[in-house]
Design an enzyme around this catalytic site. Sequence first.
Site, mmCIF file in Angstrom:
data_model
loop_
_atom_site.group_PDB
_atom_site.id
_atom_site.type_symbol
_atom_site.label_atom_id
_atom_site.label_comp_id
_atom_site.label_asym_id
_atom_site.label_seq_id
_atom_site.Cartn_x
_atom_site.Cartn_y
_atom_site.Cartn_z
ATOM 1 N N CYS A 136 0.829 -1.212 0.000
ATOM 2 C CA CYS A 136 0.000 0.000 0.000
ATOM 3 C C CYS A 136 0.862 1.260 0.000
ATOM 4 C CB CYS A 136 -0.994 -0.042 1.151
ATOM 5 S SG CYS A 136 -2.324 1.154 0.968
ATOM 6 N N HIS B 266 -3.768 -4.905 -0.007
ATOM 7 C CA HIS B 266 -3.379 -5.402 1.318
ATOM 8 C C HIS B 266 -3.432 -6.933 1.330
ATOM 9 C CE1 HIS B 266 -3.192 -1.635 3.598
ATOM 10 N NE2 HIS B 266 -4.077 -1.208 2.711
ATOM 11 N N GLU C 44 -2.555 -8.893 3.579
ATOM 12 C CA GLU C 44 -2.935 -9.353 4.933
ATOM 13 C C GLU C 44 -4.435 -9.278 5.158
ATOM 14 O OE1 GLU C 44 -1.724 -6.467 4.151
ATOM 15 O OE2 GLU C 44 -2.435 -4.887 5.498
#
Lengths: 208, 259
Positions: free
Chosen positions: A79, A188, A190
């Site tokens: 990001c 992202h 994650e």
Amino acid sequence: MIAIIDYKAGNLGSVARAINHLGFECRITHNAKELLGADRVIFPGVGSAGQAMQDLKRMDLDQAIYDLYESGKPFLGICLGTQIILEESEENQTACLGLLPGTVKRFPMPLLSDGGKYLKVPHMGWNQVKLKRLHPVFKDVAPESEFYFVHSYFPAPKGVETIIGTTEHGITFTSVLGKRSLIAVQFHPEKSGPPGLTILKNFCLWEV
Amino acid sequence: MLSKRIIPCLDVRDGKTTKGIKFKENIDIGDPVQMARFYYEEGADEIVFYDITASSDQRDIMIDVVRGVAEEIFIPFSVGGGIRTIEDMHRILLAGAEKVSVNTAAVLNPTIISNGANAFGSQCIVLGMDVKKVKTTNKIPSGYEIWIHGGRTSTGIDALAWAKEAEKLGAGEICLNSMDADGTQQGYELELTPLISENVSIPVIASGGAGNINHMYDVLTKGKADAALIASIVHYGTYTIKQIKEELHARGVKMRMAW
């Protein structure tokens, strides 16, 4: 050991939780020596480019990041971490790290889809990545996989050689870029469910 | 091209969900962490938690819930209910939520939106709006009014004006609940939703009224919503999330189908 660069930008905990969930150890740190001693490094971040660059400089982490890149250790940008490895950002007219040539641009407004519908900024939600070339970090990731994005600015690398993947949101922008040991994603991983976790796992095992 | 998001919503009181999943024997009904994991595996694109705990000294339980959820699921989730201060936001985000939503607190003190956006980024701040259709007046030109305190108190504030104001203050997303449609299972509010969605540039999650997949189709197409919030129709097992996504996808709505 995997180090996560801590420069007070956003929720580093979610990256650490995903790495731990995959069975790898990691440490969130702003200690330059510790970062340089790590086997591989993750550079996350949410927030604004201006603030992030200020914080990195204040914490003397900009030099550590150059050194890490030069060292050839696997380096993952996420990001905002992906954006500020370029040379400069339109966000707060910020001079950035310049690990790769190129700039960071804002989505133009109004932004229209192919069908002429107004699109929203920030680009928030799930979208696909079209790979321009194979990369070990995308091994076993199905081409129709989607990833969670949230951003108003996007990476615009100079030249095509650093472009690994692109995404459509009114325009086609570079969502994955990299060179040698550096791989950087605008989404992202994650927060992108199983395909995101696969990318993180591949990164943790990547031998450059 | 962005996919439309399907977002199950869980109400949590004193650390337990108020509606359990009825169709899955092996789920500990009422455990928000288990339910979140279940919906994550079923393909939910995001999860919303509302803490409806009455007493403020019980709120630490919610922090434990958030921590537990963050260990189990790797998609974004937001937490709303009872968030009054920047410190409240900080604790929820630190525990692992991606976003916090503010409703009553933002109406009473709009600077919580700007302060929250400055501290944590706009992407973290969701404005929850409880809206009721009223007669159009000079003060409420859109004919939609904001209510607060869980829909018990009218404010005299115009919903459209408030949505635009909140966007200016730095809200990153709006969760738009129609009090008229909520609980009816007769469909989302298809006038209010596009009115708000087409007049702000931030994403709008439609909430209230989902009774079947057709309702979701309508709000994601005609209704111009970026995401649809659902509760009973998945909690009570009328549909699975996978079923919903498959049918919407077949009808041409862009859905995330691989996970």
